[in-house]
Each structure stands twice: as structure tokens, then as C-alpha cells.
Design an enzyme around this catalytic site. Structure first.
Site, PDB file in Angstrom:
ATOM      1  N   GLY A 261      29.484  11.792  52.800  1.00  0.00           N
ATOM      2  CA  GLY A 261      29.151  13.103  53.329  1.00  0.00           C
ATOM      3  C   GLY A 261      28.738  13.113  54.786  1.00  0.00           C
ATOM      4  O   GLY A 261      29.010  14.076  55.512  1.00  0.00           O
TER       5      GLY A 261
ATOM      6  N   VAL B 178      20.925  15.484  52.276  1.00  0.00           N
ATOM      7  CA  VAL B 178      22.001  16.436  52.005  1.00  0.00           C
ATOM      8  C   VAL B 178      23.255  15.983  52.735  1.00  0.00           C
ATOM      9  O   VAL B 178      23.176  15.533  53.888  1.00  0.00           O
ATOM     10  CB  VAL B 178      21.605  17.860  52.483  1.00  0.00           C
ATOM     11  CG1 VAL B 178      22.748  18.844  52.249  1.00  0.00           C
ATOM     12  CG2 VAL B 178      20.343  18.336  51.756  1.00  0.00           C
TER      13      VAL B 178
ATOM     14  N   THR C 293      31.676  13.729  42.783  1.00  0.00           N
ATOM     15  CA  THR C 293      31.532  15.102  43.301  1.00  0.00           C
ATOM     16  C   THR C 293      32.716  15.928  42.825  1.00  0.00           C
ATOM     17  O   THR C 293      33.824  15.409  42.721  1.00  0.00           O
ATOM     18  CB  THR C 293      31.520  15.052  44.846  1.00  0.00           C
ATOM     19  OG1 THR C 293      30.289  14.489  45.276  1.00  0.00           O
ATOM     20  CG2 THR C 293      31.679  16.426  45.473  1.00  0.00           C
TER      21      THR C 293
ATOM     22  N   THR D 264      35.345  15.540  49.228  1.00  0.00           N
ATOM     23  CA  THR D 264      34.464  14.566  48.572  1.00  0.00           C
ATOM     24  C   THR D 264      34.518  13.259  49.347  1.00  0.00           C
ATOM     25  O   THR D 264      35.573  12.894  49.868  1.00  0.00           O
ATOM     26  CB  THR D 264      34.885  14.319  47.116  1.00  0.00           C
ATOM     27  OG1 THR D 264      34.184  13.160  46.635  1.00  0.00           O
ATOM     28  CG2 THR D 264      36.381  14.053  46.965  1.00  0.00           C
TER      29      THR D 264
HETATM   30  N1  ASP Z   1      30.227  14.195  49.630  1.00  0.00           N
HETATM   31  C1  ASP Z   1      29.132  13.976  48.735  1.00  0.00           C
HETATM   32  C2  ASP Z   1      27.861  13.825  49.527  1.00  0.00           C
HETATM   33  O1  ASP Z   1      27.912  13.216  50.563  1.00  0.00           O
HETATM   34  C3  ASP Z   1      29.272  12.776  47.870  1.00  0.00           C
HETATM   35  C4  ASP Z   1      30.640  12.538  47.263  1.00  0.00           C
HETATM   36  O2  ASP Z   1      31.550  13.332  47.438  1.00  0.00           O
HETATM   37  O3  ASP Z   1      30.792  11.512  46.564  1.00  0.00           O
HETATM   38  O4  ASP Z   1      26.820  14.286  49.087  1.00  0.00           O
END
Ligand code: ASP
Length: 304
Positions: A226, A201, A172, A223
Site C-alpha cells: 500500500g 493505513v 485484500t 491490492t
Molecule cells: N493494499 C493493502 C494495504 O496496503 C494490502 C494488500 O492489498 O495486500 O493495506
């Protein structure tokens, strides 16, 4: 929870970016490391050029994130990882602390640069409180088409190809910036978690969770897992920590601890209005870089 923190008093203007938190097990050679570092460097340089040229912090974060989306190296834009259904779904968000403008899209498939689509919604949507500030799925795709935004082409999606060029499910991307006038902005963009349910999401497009820019307070891009960042209200928690008298390092630490209590892990970059920067993560690594008049750093693994 092992916490890694980078702190710097960058002054104004300044920009910091991240390219995801995780283990970075995709880095198997010096070449992989160099490629990822080059992607970060080029993103931070792109944002820095905007700031140096008198552009706003909002333009700087959008250009920096757009550069990472187009590189195909990170889990965002061209490098986005597929869902369990084989589709690629993007989430993106921008926030301008000065004007309060905010735009975000989730489960969108159309745009070549999802962050530009979020920016466009921040300009065309009704803002807070009238909205919309967040569009999902088909409606988000229709908005992108009607706005004449560039369309993603399947052959550009690097994670679908047999030999990914360093793409990472941990990648991300995000950016925070402060311009010479002290205006703060933040942007985040992701392909979500590898193999996620179609329609799932996370925190990345949610103001106050994976993205936040608040006037004279802080800009945050996160990041990680999530679900935990969402439930923690991660970025808001940093702002509340600051309001309660914590400095940025402590506010970041406590917000990441909350994520840890929810069994999540990850990290974030944050900037204060005076150019104070903190990059924090609880994973073995976080791709990150920052730039200011006297500073230019690119890091992936912890620095001891
Ligand atoms: N935070 C992002 C999500 O949960 C994924 C990530 O940052 O790796 O969609």
C-alpha cells in the site's frame, strides 16, 4: 518486474473482482485452491445478479465485496489479519463514477461489513467538496454505531483462530463494475498488511490510490504494498494514462511500473465504460474473477 495481464472485451454490463495479490503460499492443497476459487466465484456471481436484476454498478461492487468480507477467506472483513497490537483494523472505500459519490473508512473496528459502512458514508457524508468522505478510527466507529450498522463479532474473525480457513495476508478484496448504462463504480476493502503498526493505513481507502471510479473513464481497485500504491497515486495514474491516449493495458502497465520503481508490487482490476477489462499484477499470483454476458472466469495464478 514481471507483469501478468489478463484482458477481455466484456461489453455491458460487466463486473471484475480481486481477492488480493501476492504469492498465495496459503494454497497448499487442491482443497485450498477450490475454497479460494469458490469465494471469488460466489463474489462475482453476487455482483452479477445485482447487475442482471437492473441494479447499479455501485450496488454490484458493494454486494460483491461484502460477499468476500463475509466469507472469512480473504484479508478483509471476517478474514482480516491482526496488527502487531493484536487488534483488527479495517479500511474500506467505495466510489461511484457517475454521481461522484465517495465514502471511505480507515482503522475502523466496528462494522461486520466495512464496505457497507463506506457506502453509508457516501450516502450520509457531504460528498466532494463539503465532506466528510473519509473517517478514521474512533470517529469512524462512532459513525457505524450511530448508523445502526451490524457489528463485527470477535468469534467471526477467522484469522484469529488457530486453523485459519484459507485466510491470507495477501487477500485484500475489491470490485469494479459497469452497468448497462455505462456507469462505473469501484470498491476496495482490507485488513491491511499482516502485523502492521496499529493505526497504519495503506492505499485501499484512498481515492485515487487503491480505489477510483471516474465517469466515462475507468474504475480501478488495487491490492499490494500500500505504501508504494499510495505514493504512486496508482489509480489516478491509470486515469491520467488514459487521458494521455494510452489504452487500458498500457495505462495499467505504466502505473504498476511506477509501483515497481518504488519497490512495491501488487495488482489491480480495472474496467472501462465500454466493458473493456484489464487485470494486471506483478506478484506471482492475484486472485481474480470476472463476469459478463458471455464470460465467466476465475483465476489465481498467471495464465500463459
Ligand atoms: N493494499 C493493502 C494495504 O496496503 C494490502 C494488500 O492489498 O495486500 O493495506
Amino acid at each position: 518486474m514481471v507483469l501478468h495481464l489478463d484482458t477481455a472485451a466484456l461489453g455491458l454490463p460487466a463486473i471484475a473482482v480481486h481477492g488480493g495479490a501476492g504469492t498465495f503460499s496459503v494454497i497448499r492443497s487442491e482443497d485450498d485452491l477450490n475454497r479460494l476459487s469458490a469465494g471469488l466465484e460466489s463474489a462475482v456471481a453476487t455482483g452479477w445478479r445485482v447487475l442482471e436484476g437492473g441494479g447499479s454498478s455501485l450496488e454490484a461492487v458493494v454486494e460483491a465485496v461484502s460477499s468476500m468480507e463475509s466469507s472469512g477467506l480473504f484479508n478483509a472483513g471476517r478474514g482480516a489479519v491482526p496488527t502487531s497490537g493484536g487488534s483488527v483494523e479495517f479500511d474500506s472505500s467505495v466510489m461511484d463514477g457517475e454521481t461522484g459519490a465517495v465514502g471511505a473508512l480507515c482503522s475502523v473496528t466496528y462494522p461486520a461489513n466495512p464496505i457497507r459502512a463506506a457506502l453509508r458514508l457516501s450516502e450520509r457524508g457531504g460528498g466532494v467538496p463539503d465532506g466528510p468522505i473519509l473517517l478514521a478510527g474512533e470517529g469512524a466507529d462512532r459513525f457505524c454505531r450511530e448508523e445502526g450498522l451490524e457489528q463485527m463479532r470477535p468469534e467471526w474473525l477467522t484469522a484469529w483462530q488457530e486453523e485459519p480457513a484459507g485466510t491470507s495476508e495477501e487477500g485484500t478484496v475489491g470490485a469494479v463494475a459497469v452497468d448497462p448504462a455505462g456507469r462505473l463504480a469501484a470498491a476496495t476493502s482490507t485488513g491491511g498488511r499482516a502485523g502492521q503498526w496499529p493505526g497504519r493505513v495503506g492505499d485501499s481507502p484512498i481515492p485515487g490510490a487503491g480505489v477510483l471510479a471516474k465517469k466515462e473513464t475507468v474504475a480501478v481497485s488495487a491490492t499490494g504494498t500500500g505504501e508504494a500504491f499510495l505514493v504512486a497515486g496508482f489509480a489516478h495514474q491509470i486515469a491520467w494514462g488514459l487521458a494521455g491516449g494510452s489504452d487500458l493495458s498500457l495505462a495499467m502497465t505504466e502505473a504498476l511500473e511506477t509501483v515497481g520503481q518504488l519497490k512495491g508490487s501488487g495488482g489491480a482490476v480495472a474496467l472501462g465504460p465500454g466493458g473493456e477489462m484489464v487485470a494486471g499484477f506483478t506478484t506471482p499470483a492475484m486472485a481474480r474473477a470476472w463476469r459478463a454476458a458471455g464470460a465467466f472466469e476465475t483465476r489465481i495464478f498467471p495464465v500463459r
